[in-house]
Design a protein around this motif. Structure first.
Motif, PDB file in Angstrom:
ATOM      1  N   SER A 238       0.811  -1.221   0.000  1.00 20.50           N
ATOM      2  CA  SER A 238       0.000   0.000   0.000  1.00 20.50           C
ATOM      3  C   SER A 238       0.841   1.265   0.000  1.00 20.50           C
ATOM      4  N   SER A 239       2.135   1.135   0.276  1.00 23.61           N
ATOM      5  CA  SER A 239       3.018   2.306   0.281  1.00 23.61           C
ATOM      6  C   SER A 239       3.519   2.668  -1.112  1.00 23.61           C
ATOM      7  N   THR A 244       1.558   1.326 -11.657  1.00 20.70           N
ATOM      8  CA  THR A 244       2.157  -0.003 -11.773  1.00 20.70           C
ATOM      9  C   THR A 244       1.309  -0.894 -12.666  1.00 20.70           C
ATOM     10  N   LEU A 245       1.981  -1.549 -13.612  1.00 26.42           N
ATOM     11  CA  LEU A 245       1.331  -2.520 -14.486  1.00 26.42           C
ATOM     12  C   LEU A 245       1.792  -3.914 -14.085  1.00 26.42           C
ATOM     13  N   PHE A 263      -3.510  -8.804  -6.903  1.00 25.81           N
ATOM     14  CA  PHE A 263      -2.277  -8.049  -6.714  1.00 25.81           C
ATOM     15  C   PHE A 263      -2.433  -6.615  -7.202  1.00 25.81           C
ATOM     16  N   ALA A 264      -2.979  -6.451  -8.405  1.00 25.62           N
ATOM     17  CA  ALA A 264      -3.157  -5.105  -8.964  1.00 25.62           C
ATOM     18  C   ALA A 264      -4.081  -4.268  -8.086  1.00 25.62           C
ATOM     19  N   ARG A 265      -5.139  -4.890  -7.541  1.00 24.62           N
ATOM     20  CA  ARG A 265      -6.065  -4.152  -6.679  1.00 24.62           C
ATOM     21  C   ARG A 265      -5.432  -3.760  -5.353  1.00 24.62           C
ATOM     22  N   SER A 266      -4.403  -4.491  -4.933  1.00 23.79           N
ATOM     23  CA  SER A 266      -3.743  -4.168  -3.660  1.00 23.79           C
ATOM     24  C   SER A 266      -2.809  -2.971  -3.774  1.00 23.79           C
ATOM     25  N   LEU A 267      -2.549  -2.529  -5.002  1.00 20.57           N
ATOM     26  CA  LEU A 267      -1.676  -1.379  -5.238  1.00 20.57           C
ATOM     27  C   LEU A 267      -2.520  -0.115  -5.381  1.00 20.57           C
ATOM     28  N   PRO A 268      -2.081   0.996  -4.813  1.00 20.37           N
ATOM     29  CA  PRO A 268      -2.861   2.239  -4.913  1.00 20.37           C
ATOM     30  C   PRO A 268      -3.108   2.686  -6.352  1.00 20.37           C
ATOM     31  N   ASP A 269      -2.172   2.381  -7.263  1.00 20.28           N
ATOM     32  CA  ASP A 269      -2.333   2.801  -8.659  1.00 20.28           C
ATOM     33  C   ASP A 269      -1.921   1.638  -9.566  1.00 20.28           C
TER      34      ASP A 269
END
Length: 304
Positions: A238-239, A244-245, A263-269
């Motif tokens: 989350s930091s 990110t792709l 994984f993609a949903r766990s990233l802010p962008d």
């Protein structure tokens, strides 16, 4: 041009033709070495201008795995591919330190030494996890990140299959390795696999052949430590604030569609894409489709 360099160029031309890639110029990168901390690192400098891209290979591979991608992207970007510690022509860790934090420190020192300003990190498998480890602390200094066929959550059976192949013992010849490689990855043209092995094998003092990478960290304890580190890394995602792709090879036995989406949903962008006709090593199996996905992502993120 000496014969060895001419042979390298001919093999590269064949690989590009098989991939249906047509760069403005078919040429090889410059080889360089530098010291980061107390270790010597080898890297490939493809030149180019614009936003810098640092490519990080997977475990058991080396910087040349990115050749077909880098030669195309250097027409609009500054492209550099690093041999990470214990791989390729970089030094092995004398104390067997291959933790994410050690790799992240190498990346930090390398970026500083080469003066790559706000780079894009592109990492596959081990290189993807190392990119994530670096980004948890430095995403504000990055333009973007591309993570190829890996996440903190991977298939254990697929990972074990890869470990078994990359732990191949000494064999009598490169041809013996090629025979194993064709069975391991039937997606890849044998001519492309032969070129990959050209950069990934070394001859021992007794005349046998073996992989270049450090295989000393294959113990059960080392694997447990690696699994624990992936869990810690997942808790820090989350930091990561840079775009990110996440790329998944459609035939991969490492990363599923569900895991890539999660994984993609766990990233802010974050966002993810599936690349057809490719397994775990997307950059080798289908570099053309990987390039299309990356360039579309760069456009979406406003990166030129």
């Amino acid at each position: 041009m000496n014969k060895e360099r001419a042979d390298e160029l001919a093999m590269f031309g064949t690989a590009l033709e098989i991939a249906d890639l047509h760069p403005n110029e078919i040429s090889l990168p410059e080889d360089h070495h530098l010291i980061v901390g107390a270790m010597r690192f080898h890297y490939l400098d493809w030149g180019g201008s614009g936003t810098p891209i640092l490519f990080l290979h997977g475990g058991g591979l080396n910087a040349h795995t990115w050749d077909c991608v880098a030669v195309m992207l250097r027409e609009g970007y500054r492209c550099i591919a690093l041999d990470q510690r214990g791989h390729g022509d970089s030094e092995w860790s004398p104390v067997l330190d291959y933790r994410f934090i050690a790799h992240a420190g190498d990346i930090e020192g390398f970026i500083e030494a080469t003066r790559l300003e706000r780079p894009i990190l592109v990492g596959q498998s081990m290189g993807g996890l190392n990119s994530l480890a670096y980004a948890t602390r430095h995403s504000d200094q990055m333009r973007a990140m591309v993570i190829v066929d890996v996440s903190p959550e991977v298939s254990s059976s697929g990972a074990e299959r890869i470990r078994a192949f990359t732990a191949t013992p000494e064999l009598d010849s490169p041809e013996a390795f090629l025979e194993r490689a064709v069975k391991f990855n039937p997606l890849r043209d044998p001519a492309v696999l032969r070129r990959s092995l050209y950069y990934n094998l070394r001859q021992t003092p007794v005349g046998k052949w073996t992989f270049k990478h450090d295989q000393r960290l294959r113990s059960d304890e080392g694997m447990r430590s690696f699994s624990e580190a992936r869990v810690r890394l997942a808790s820090e995602l989350s930091s990561i604030r840079c775009p990110t792709l996440v790329v998944r090879g459609a035939l991969s036995d490492i990363l599923t569609d569900d895991a890539a989406e999660k994984f993609a949903r766990s990233l802010p962008d974050g966002r993810w894409v599936r690349v057809e006709k490719s397994g775990h090593n997307v950059q080798g199996d289908n570099p053309r489709a990987l390039l299309d996905a990356m360039l579309a992502f760069f456009r979406e993120a406003g990166i030129s």
